[in-house]
Design a protein around this motif. Structure first.
Motif, mmCIF file in Angstrom:
data_model
loop_
_atom_site.group_PDB
_atom_site.id
_atom_site.type_symbol
_atom_site.label_atom_id
_atom_site.label_comp_id
_atom_site.label_asym_id
_atom_site.label_seq_id
_atom_site.Cartn_x
_atom_site.Cartn_y
_atom_site.Cartn_z
ATOM 1 N N VAL A 71 -4.907 -5.788 -0.218
ATOM 2 C CA VAL A 71 -4.755 -4.946 -0.655
ATOM 3 C C VAL A 71 -5.737 -3.809 -2.047
ATOM 4 O O VAL A 71 -5.794 -3.433 -2.269
ATOM 5 N N PHE B 61 -7.786 -1.734 -0.152
ATOM 6 C CA PHE B 61 -7.079 -0.809 0.216
ATOM 7 C C PHE B 61 -7.315 -0.233 -1.364
ATOM 8 O O PHE B 61 -7.488 1.044 -1.231
ATOM 9 N N TYR C 162 2.192 1.910 -3.445
ATOM 10 C CA TYR C 162 1.371 2.924 -4.014
ATOM 11 C C TYR C 162 1.246 3.967 -3.877
ATOM 12 O O TYR C 162 1.096 4.988 -4.751
ATOM 13 N N GLU D 240 0.784 -0.966 -0.201
ATOM 14 C CA GLU D 240 -0.265 0.276 -0.070
ATOM 15 C C GLU D 240 0.642 1.361 -0.238
ATOM 16 O O GLU D 240 0.933 2.008 -1.347
#
Length: 417
Positions: free
Chosen positions: A357, A360, A318, A315
């Motif tokens: 993930v 998220f 990203y 995360e």
């Protein structure tokens, strides 16, 4: 057709990207070195649009004295072209004493023959030869050749000497060609090209001048984006199929498509080429006319060796991608990670990371938009697996039908402000 898209707020500001061109260089000279870290946006970028890309994935032994004919497929057309050649991963200066551009003979995607009358010499600061420094890319002068959209080009290069390891793209899923001896770059008939290659050597991009388009979009990914599972030499990777959809739009909404997929690529570690974070500038943010990036990365972090067990690390990667893209005024579309149940590396603990993930990506309000590839391709009867109709047999990648499903479920309105 299932679409799950979430739009995010507009940027509060756009940051102008300044060209790092020496003062004496002409904006159109095209021979400015571009570093492997993505610096070197051209100050005439608005006139140029990326139409094709190959992201360097590693090195191969040099082929001194040989000519290599790379076959590349355009997404949008223009009135002229310029070619990007790379020594980004090399260890010694790269010498190229001839580079040519031609249209491939029509209707023969596995032919080394140039269309009659289409072959042009590419120059660098007016010279036919170029020496590319270690760790850098170079861009040719404009090549005076009208470039059609949805067409194959032949980019031929000759290496006169051993310049050390060759920067290349390992898995082209396209037949390319080798002439073992001599400079055959100016040959229209390809009879000297007797060896077929599965890789692209040295060539990392083609831009076109005056494209009827608003810019380009980059697909940043791994083997799912690179094309594993699709039909070779047929341009059926999902970015190719996305390009076909975009070509049907009016020019003010049309985008070139640049495929920055590398088989085996990861967000965080340099396995299967430089990590996504390492190569983000060079392969995505610094390309000509980029308006948006679609990120489909993470499965190799989860299932690779060493595996990434902490979803928070993925995360955070990203977040860093989005922050760096937004600093250049570029939108980011996040793609959920697709199922891989039945694949040899599948485990329940790794699946738990993938699901965390994906939650998220869908819910964190990080990306400017989200395309839910997971929802598009999973088997409703067994959501940990992809639909059999999309599975080429390895339970991880996608066949042509699966690639089409991915391309069809991207909301084109999310790619532009």
């Amino acid at each position: 057709m299932t679409r799950v898209i979430k739009a995010r707020h507009l940027f509060t500001a756009l940051v102008t990207v300044l060209a790092l061109v020496p003062p004496a260089a002409s904006a159109d000279a095209g021979s400015t070195p571009l570093t492997g870290h993505g610096h070197g946006h051209d100050n005439d970028q608005a006139r140029w649009t990326g139409t094709w890309e190959s992201a360097p994935s590693g090195t191969a032994p040099a082929l001194p004295g040989a000519s290599i004919r790379n076959v590349v497929h355009t997404s949008v057309g223009g009135s002229a072209a310029r070619v990007r050649v790379s020594n980004r991963l090399g260890t010694a200066p790269l010498q190229l004493d001839a580079v040519t551009v031609a249209l491939q003979e029509w209707g023969r995607p596995m032919s080394p023959n140039a269309a009659p009358g289409s072959l042009r010499v590419a120059t660098f600061a007016g010279r036919r030869s170029v020496t590319v420094p270690v760790g850098q890319d170079m861009v040719s002068d404009p090549v005076d050749l009208p470039i059609p959209a949805d067409a194959n080009l032949l980019i031929s290069v000759h290496t006169p000497a051993d310049s050390g390891p060759a920067t290349y793209h390992r898995s082209a899923f396209q037949a390319n060609f080798l002439a073992r001896e001599g400079d055959r770059t100016a040959d229209e008939p390809g009879t000297a090209y007797t060896v077929t290659l599965d890789n692209w050597y040295y060539v990392t991009g083609v831009d076109v001048l005056g494209a009827p388009a608003a810019g380009s979009v980059v697909a940043l990914g791994d083997s799912l984006t690179d094309g594993t599972g699709s039909t070779s030499s047929a341009n059926r990777r999902w970015p190719d199929l996305l390009a076909a959809r975009l070509r049907a739009l009016p020019a003010h909404r049309r985008l070139g498509v640049l495929n920055a997929g590398i088989s085996g690529n990861r967000l965080l570690l340099g396995s299967g080429g430089p990590s996504a974070l390492t190569r983000l500038d060079a392969d995505a943010l610094s390309r000509a006319g980029v308006r948006a990036v679609i990120v489909l990365e993470g499965i190799n972090d989860i299932k690779g060796t060493p595996e990434q067990k902490d979803p928070l690390a993925i995360e955070d990667a990203y977040r860093r991608i989005v922050e760096r893209a937004h600093a250049r005024g570029i939108r980011v579309v996040g793609a959920t990670i697709t199922p891989y149940g039945g694949y040899s590396a599948y485990t329940e603990s790794r699946e738990a990371v993938r699901l965390t993930v994906n939650a998220f990506i869908r819910n964190a309000d990080l990306f400017d938009a989200v395309v839910d590839f997971d929802a598009v391709v999973r088997d409703p009867a067994d959501p940990h697996r992809i639909l059999p109709a999309y599975d080429p047999g390895d339970h991880l990648h996608f066949n042509d039908t699966g690639m089409q499903a991915l391309a069809d479920n991207i909301d084109l309105d999310t790619l532009l402000l």
